[in-house]
Design an enzyme around this catalytic site. Structure first.
Site, mmCIF file in Angstrom:
data_model
loop_
_atom_site.group_PDB
_atom_site.id
_atom_site.type_symbol
_atom_site.label_atom_id
_atom_site.label_comp_id
_atom_site.label_asym_id
_atom_site.label_seq_id
_atom_site.Cartn_x
_atom_site.Cartn_y
_atom_site.Cartn_z
ATOM 1 N N MET A 30 0.843 -1.195 0.000
ATOM 2 C CA MET A 30 0.000 0.000 0.000
ATOM 3 C C MET A 30 0.880 1.247 0.000
ATOM 4 O O MET A 30 0.426 2.344 0.330
ATOM 5 C CB MET A 30 -0.942 -0.012 1.204
ATOM 6 C CG MET A 30 -1.872 -1.234 1.181
ATOM 7 S SD MET A 30 -3.419 -1.017 2.057
ATOM 8 C CE MET A 30 -2.840 -0.699 3.702
ATOM 9 N N HIS A 37 9.300 -3.438 3.548
ATOM 10 C CA HIS A 37 8.872 -3.665 2.155
ATOM 11 C C HIS A 37 10.088 -3.957 1.265
ATOM 12 O O HIS A 37 10.033 -4.821 0.383
ATOM 13 C CB HIS A 37 8.197 -2.414 1.592
ATOM 14 C CG HIS A 37 6.904 -2.054 2.242
ATOM 15 N ND1 HIS A 37 6.755 -0.916 2.989
ATOM 16 C CD2 HIS A 37 5.688 -2.661 2.222
ATOM 17 C CE1 HIS A 37 5.505 -0.831 3.420
ATOM 18 N NE2 HIS A 37 4.839 -1.876 2.983
#
Ligand code: PAF
Length: 284
Positions: A30, A37
């Site tokens: 997102m 990430h």
């Protein structure tokens, strides 16, 4: 990193790869990327010829009083981080590209209740239906061979593995360990909501999970007593705990005795910020 915003563009890039270039690995996010990430992207880079990342803040997985409209968006920074990690393609659609009607009126993927109504699902009704729906849609759009998820969202990982198995999706799901700050706090986009004072307290969530793990390994107490004591420990530190729960890793069921396959999961609020974390018990 090449950026595409429509499903047609995404497919025009990735379909030729499928025919000629081996494995495509997919990292759905997102955005507001952090080292957690980037570890997923690095893992993808290590195992696949092509790496595709998506950034899409999915309205379907946010509850009415949650932070959909204020979720941090850092597009330029995300792009430069992904370029540094040598990702091939970034899919960054707008909401109307993904949900052609109203997001609330789309066909949905409904995970089994025994996985989706407990833990996070109890406090965020509908959340995992939103997650399963968007992940299934992204899988259909891209059709990757492998998809990578972080262990920080442990329940999400179990639910996605189950969806892929139940719906016979030909995709291998790989999990990557949680990345932590030096003081133990699990990296999360929502950490940026914490005030300085809250940031000072936040690592105690991880510390409490480590204490639970140690107590479980030493046994002598029942699991319920250990969970209750951990809730109290969090309250004393200034958290509003939602749960501390010991579960089986594979299916999030309640473990029997000293089951080897255990994970301790917790969610707790600090001011207006809700944090989640987990620690595997067998991982010592
Ligand atoms: O973990 C997340 O960031 C999201 O739940 C995901 C998997 C990208 C789906 O929106």
């Amino acid at each position: 990193v090449k950026v595409v915003t429509t499903v047609a563009e995404l497919r025009s890039h990735t379909l030729p790869w499928r025919a000629r270039e081996g494995v495509t690995a997919f990292v759905p996010t997102m955005g507001n990327l952090h080292p957690g990430h980037l570890k997923l992207v690095r893992h993808a880079r290590a195992i696949a010829e092509r790496v595709v990342v998506s950034i899409f803040v999915n309205p379907l997985q946010f509850g009415q009083n949650e932070d959909y409209s204020t979720y941090p968006v850092t597009r330029e920074r995300d792009l430069s981080l992904l370029a540094d990690e040598d990702a091939d393609l970034l899919f960054m659609p707008v909401v109307s590209e993904i949900y052609t009607g109203m997001p609330g009126h789309t066909t949905r993927v409904v995970p089994p209740r025994e996985l989706s109504s407990i833990l996070e699902g109890k406090f965020r009704p509908g959340h995992f239906e939103g997650v399963a729906t968007i992940v299934a849609k992204l899988f259909n759009m891209l059709q990757p061979e492998v998809a990578i998820f972080g262990e920080k969202d442990f329940q999400q990982l179990v639910i996605i593995r189950r969806m892929v198995s139940d719906l016979n999706m030909p995709i291998v799901i790989e999990a990557v360990e949680t990345v932590r700050e030096a003081d133990g706090l699990a990296m999360s986009s929502r950490n940026s909501y914490l005030s300085t004072a809250e940031r000072g307290i936040a690592p105690q969530l991880y510390q409490t999970l480590l204490d639970v793990r140690d107590l479980l390994l030493r046994a002598g107490h029942t699991t319920a007593a250990i969970e209750q004591a951990a809730m109290e420990q969090l309250r004393e530190a200034g958290f509003g705990p939602d749960y501390v729960s010991v579960r089986r890793c594979r299916d999030l069921g309640k473990p029997n005795g000293d089951d080897a396959d255990r994970v301790v999961l917790a969610a707790a609020s600090l001011g207006g910020t809700r944090l989640i974390d987990n620690v595997k018990v067998s991982n010592t």
